[in-house]
Enzyme design. Structure first.
Site, PDB file in Angstrom:
ATOM      1  N   TRP A  54      25.435  51.779  30.286  1.00 41.25           N
ATOM      2  CA  TRP A  54      26.308  51.314  29.011  1.00 41.25           C
ATOM      3  C   TRP A  54      27.746  51.073  29.416  1.00 41.25           C
ATOM      4  O   TRP A  54      28.410  52.037  30.219  1.00 41.25           O
ATOM      5  CB  TRP A  54      26.280  52.349  27.971  1.00 41.25           C
ATOM      6  CG  TRP A  54      27.274  51.904  26.794  1.00 41.25           C
ATOM      7  CD1 TRP A  54      28.466  52.439  26.586  1.00 41.25           C
ATOM      8  CD2 TRP A  54      26.866  51.246  25.610  1.00 41.25           C
ATOM      9  NE1 TRP A  54      29.072  51.766  25.500  1.00 41.25           N
ATOM     10  CE2 TRP A  54      28.157  51.170  24.753  1.00 41.25           C
ATOM     11  CE3 TRP A  54      25.746  50.474  25.182  1.00 41.25           C
ATOM     12  CZ2 TRP A  54      28.010  50.723  23.462  1.00 41.25           C
ATOM     13  CZ3 TRP A  54      25.913  49.879  23.815  1.00 41.25           C
ATOM     14  CH2 TRP A  54      26.750  50.101  23.169  1.00 41.25           C
ATOM     15  N   MET A  55      28.454  49.930  29.089  1.00 40.95           N
ATOM     16  CA  MET A  55      29.868  50.004  29.211  1.00 40.95           C
ATOM     17  C   MET A  55      30.477  49.435  27.750  1.00 40.95           C
ATOM     18  O   MET A  55      29.797  48.472  27.048  1.00 40.95           O
ATOM     19  CB  MET A  55      30.450  48.755  30.225  1.00 40.95           C
ATOM     20  CG  MET A  55      31.577  48.337  30.113  1.00 40.95           C
ATOM     21  SD  MET A  55      32.026  46.828  30.969  1.00 40.95           S
ATOM     22  CE  MET A  55      32.006  47.312  32.564  1.00 40.95           C
ATOM     23  N   ASP A  57      34.665  49.848  25.941  1.00 41.17           N
ATOM     24  CA  ASP A  57      36.243  49.600  26.246  1.00 41.17           C
ATOM     25  C   ASP A  57      36.700  49.786  27.537  1.00 41.17           C
ATOM     26  O   ASP A  57      36.548  50.734  28.209  1.00 41.17           O
ATOM     27  CB  ASP A  57      36.936  50.525  25.430  1.00 41.17           C
ATOM     28  CG  ASP A  57      36.566  50.584  24.051  1.00 41.17           C
ATOM     29  OD1 ASP A  57      35.723  49.674  23.497  1.00 41.17           O
ATOM     30  OD2 ASP A  57      37.235  51.171  23.218  1.00 41.17           O
ATOM     31  N   GLN A  73      34.719  52.872  29.380  1.00 44.27           N
ATOM     32  CA  GLN A  73      33.884  53.443  28.636  1.00 44.27           C
ATOM     33  C   GLN A  73      32.401  53.337  29.149  1.00 44.27           C
ATOM     34  O   GLN A  73      31.981  52.339  29.343  1.00 44.27           O
ATOM     35  CB  GLN A  73      33.918  53.405  27.273  1.00 44.27           C
ATOM     36  CG  GLN A  73      35.241  54.005  26.480  1.00 44.27           C
ATOM     37  CD  GLN A  73      35.427  55.346  26.605  1.00 44.27           C
ATOM     38  OE1 GLN A  73      34.718  55.769  25.439  1.00 44.27           O
ATOM     39  NE2 GLN A  73      36.088  55.905  27.379  1.00 44.27           N
ATOM     40  N   TRP A 311      30.258  45.795  18.678  1.00 45.07           N
ATOM     41  CA  TRP A 311      29.551  46.771  17.939  1.00 45.07           C
ATOM     42  C   TRP A 311      28.593  46.271  16.903  1.00 45.07           C
ATOM     43  O   TRP A 311      28.843  45.357  16.093  1.00 45.07           O
ATOM     44  CB  TRP A 311      30.461  47.962  17.243  1.00 45.07           C
ATOM     45  CG  TRP A 311      31.287  48.849  18.092  1.00 45.07           C
ATOM     46  CD1 TRP A 311      32.728  48.294  18.410  1.00 45.07           C
ATOM     47  CD2 TRP A 311      30.766  49.486  19.165  1.00 45.07           C
ATOM     48  NE1 TRP A 311      33.001  49.205  19.204  1.00 45.07           N
ATOM     49  CE2 TRP A 311      32.008  50.048  20.020  1.00 45.07           C
ATOM     50  CE3 TRP A 311      29.865  50.074  19.710  1.00 45.07           C
ATOM     51  CZ2 TRP A 311      32.181  50.930  20.771  1.00 45.07           C
ATOM     52  CZ3 TRP A 311      29.716  50.994  20.519  1.00 45.07           C
ATOM     53  CH2 TRP A 311      30.914  51.602  21.023  1.00 45.07           C
TER      54      TRP A 311
END
Length: 511
Positions: A54-55, A57, A73, A311
Site C-alpha cells: 500500500w501507498m 501520502d 506512507q 480514500w
C-alpha cells in the site's frame, strides 16, 4: 499474495522489536511480494508507485545532496491501509526513480500499538547541517496522547535511526481534533513547524518554532477555516512563492464534500505567527488527488507531488498486490491575481518517444475523429480555437477507447458554460463519475489540453496549468484508441501533438 506482518500483534506487548529488524523484515517481504505482481496489469509505466503493498501520502519530499527524495506512507505487507511505515525512493531527474530500503517502521511506544491504527504517520524532511532528518507523527489509537511528533535521522540518507529524545512534541492543544502531519522549514535561522488540526468543527493549522528541532514552542493558530473549509485540515504546507514575498498555504480538508485539497495565497507575518488570505481555490479538480506536499529543488523551483488516489474509492490494483501512486512532479507558479499554476516539470520531456502530430483540423458536428495513434502511455497536447468553434460547441478528446466505442474516458470543454469536464463513467472498472471545473479560454481565445495518460491514470493540465484534474481509470488493456470529437457544431483544432512515453534505463532506476 498476502503476507502477514511478523510479530505485529505481540510487538507492543513484549516491549517492541528493534527498529532495524522491523525494517529488514519489511524489505525482505517487499522483495518477495514484488516478484509476484503482474507486469501487464494496471502498473504504471512512468509514475512512482510502491514495489508492492500500500501507498498513500507522499512524505519528506526533499532535494538532498543533488538528488530528489520521496518518502511515502506505506504498508509493505498487504495492499491495504495498515500500520504505517515510510517507503523511500530517490531520483536524479524527477523521472527515473530508484526504490531504497524502507525508511521507517513502527517500533516504539509512541508509534506502535496493539490495535491496527498505529504507525509512523505523515511528515516532512529537512537537511539539518548535512543530516537528513525526518519529522513525522507517531500515532497510536487508544493511547493518550494519541498523536505526537518525532524525529529520525540518517547520515547516509538511507538508514534512519529514531531520536532518543522522541517524542519531541506532544500534548495537542485542548480541544484539538487532530495533531498531525508536520511540515518543517527554516526561516531566518529558526525552525518552524505547521501541523494539521481542527477545533469546534473548523479546520485549522497550528504553528510551532524551535532553535534545534528538539525543543518546540507554540505560536498559536496560523490559519483557520471560516466555517466553509472543512472540520480538520490534514497535511498542511506553508511556503513562499514568487518574488514578492507572498506565501501559499495548502491543506487537505476533511468533510468538505468533493473538495479534497485547497490552497490559499496571501501574506505570512512571522512576527505574530499569522497568515492572511488573499485568494483561495481548490487545488486539483479531479477525483484522485490528496495530501500534496512541496519542496524546493536546487534551482529554486517549488515542486509539488500528491497522492494519486483518494480514500474510500474502489482500487482494482489491490487484486494485483499493490495500491497507490504519486502524481507527476509539478512546478508551482504564482499568477498576478494570486491564483496558482501547476505545470508538469520540464524533465518529463525525456520520456518522449515516437511523435505524431496533426492540424489544423475542423471536426464536424457530432463527429468523432481517430487521432492517428493508439496507446496507454502517452502525452497529448491539443490546442483548440474556442472562438472559432462557436459558443454552443463542445469539443475535446477521448482516450483509452475500445474498438466497439463502448469504453472510453472523455475530456471536454464547453465555451458556452466555461466548463472543463472529465467523464470516467465509461472508463472500465473502478469508480465512475464526472468532475468539472470552470475555465476561461486563454487571452488569445485558445483552449489547451495537456494530458498525461499512464495505463491506469489520467492527469489533465488545462491552459498552461490554470486548472488540473487527476483521476485513476481502469479500462481493459485492449482499449487503446484516441479520438477527437465535437458536439453541437464544428470545432477547430489548431494542433494536436502526441508522444509515446517510456522510461529508459538509467542508473539502475526502476522500469
Amino acid at each position: 499474495m498476502n503476507v502477514k506482518e511478523p510479530n505485529a500483534e505481540s510487538a507492543a506487548e513484549n516491549g517492541g522489536i528493534p527498529h532495524a529488524i522491523r525494517i529488514d523484515e519489511a524489505n525482505l517481504t517487499l522483495e518477495l511480494l514484488a516478484a509476484a505482481i503482474p507486469v501487464d496489469g494496471y502498473r504504471l509505466r512512468y509514475h512512482l508507485m510502491p514495489p508492492a503493498g500500500w501507498m498513500n501520502d507522499p512524505n519528506g519530499l526533499i532535494y538532498y545532496r543533488g538528488e530528489y527524495h520521496v518518502f511515502y506512507q506505506h504498508y509493505p505487507y498487504k495492499p491495504i491501509h495498515g500500520p504505517m511505515y515510510w517507503g523511500h525512493a530517490k531520483s536524479r531527474d524527477l523521472v527515473h526513480w530508484q526504490h531504497l530500503p524502507v525508511a521507517l517502521a513502527p517500533s516504539e511506544t509512541y508509534d506502535l500499538g496493539q490495535q491496527g491504527g498505529y504507525g509512523c504517520w505523515s511528515g516532512s524532511a529537512v537537511d539539518d547541517e548535512g543530516v537528513l532528518t525526518l519529522i513525522y507523527t507517531g500515532h497510536v489509537d487508544g493511547r493518550r496522547p494519541e498523536e505526537v511528533q518525532c524525529l529520525a535521522r540518517s547520515e547516509d540518507g538511507i538508514r534512519f535511526g529514531k531520536d532518543p529524545a522522541n517524542p519531541v512534541l506532544e500534548g495537542a492543544p485542548t480541544g484539538a481534533a487532530g495533531f498531525r502531519d508536520p511540515k518543517v522549514w527554516k526561516h531566518d535561522g529558526r525552525w518552524y513547524m505547521i501541523l494539521g488540526s481542527g477545533k469546534e468543527g473548523r479546520g485549522e493549522a497550528l504553528l510551532y518554532a524551535s532553535p534545534d528541532l528538539l525543543e518546540w514552542s507554540p505560536l498559536g493558530t496560523v490559519a483557520e477555516s471560516d466555517g466553509t473549509l472543512g472540520d480538520m485540515w490534514e497535511c498542511p504546507d506553508l511556503f513562499p512563492l514568487g518574488d514578492k514575498g507572498e506565501h501559499v498555504l495548502i491543506f487537505s480538508p476533511m468533510n468538505m464534500g468533493a473538495t479534497k485539497t485547497m490552497y490559499l495565497t496571501g501574506q505570512m507575518d512571522y512576527g505574530n505567527g499569522r497568515f492572511s488570505r488573499r485568494y483561495g481555490e481548490r487545488l486539483d479538480y479531479g477525483f484522485d488527488f490528496y495530501a500534496p506536499q512541496t519542496f524546493l529543488d536546487g534551482s529554486g523551483r517549488r515542486i509539488l507531488i500528491g497522492w494519486m488516489n483518494i480514500w474510500g474509492a474502489a482500487m482494482p490494483e489491490q487484486e494485483e498486490g499493490w495500491m497507490g501512486a504519486c502524481t507527476l512532479p509539478r512546478e508551482l507558479l504564482l499568477a498576478e491575481d494570486g491564483s496558482l499554476r501547476m505545470k508538469p516539470v520540464e524533465e518529463l520531456k525525456v520520456l518522449r518517444g515516437t511523435h505524431f502530430g496533426t492540424g489544423p483540423l475542423t471536426i464536424g458536428p457530432d463527429e468523432t475523429v481517430p487521432a492517428g495513434t493508439r496507446g496507454n502511455a502517452l502525452e497529448l497536447k491539443a490546442v483548440f480555437d474556442a472562438g472559432a468553434s462557436g459558443q454552443a460547441v463542445e469539443f475535446g478528446l477521448r482516450v483509452r477507447c475500445s474498438e466497439d466505442g463502448e469504453e472510453f474516458t472523455e475530456i471536454s470543454y464547453s465555451p458556452d458554460s466555461g466548463k472543463l469536464t472529465v467523464d470516467r463513467s465509461r472508463s472500465g472498472r473502478g469508480e465512475g463519475g464526472v468532475c468539472e471545473a470552470q475555465l476561461l479560454p486563454m487571452e488569445d481565445g485558445r483552449v489547451e489540453l495537456h494530458v498525461f495518460l499512464d495505463r491506469s491514470s489520467l492527469e489533465v493540465f488545462a491552459n498552461e496549468g490554470r486548472k488540473t484534474m487527476t483521476n485513476r481509470i481502469y479500462p481493459d488493456n485492449s482499449s487503446l484508441g484516441i479520438h477527437l470529437f465535437a458536439r453541437k457544431g464544428e470545432a477547430v483544432l489548431e494542433r494536436l501533438d502526441l508522444w509515446e512515453l517510456r522510461l529508459r534505463e538509467r542508473d539502475g532506476a526502476m522500469e
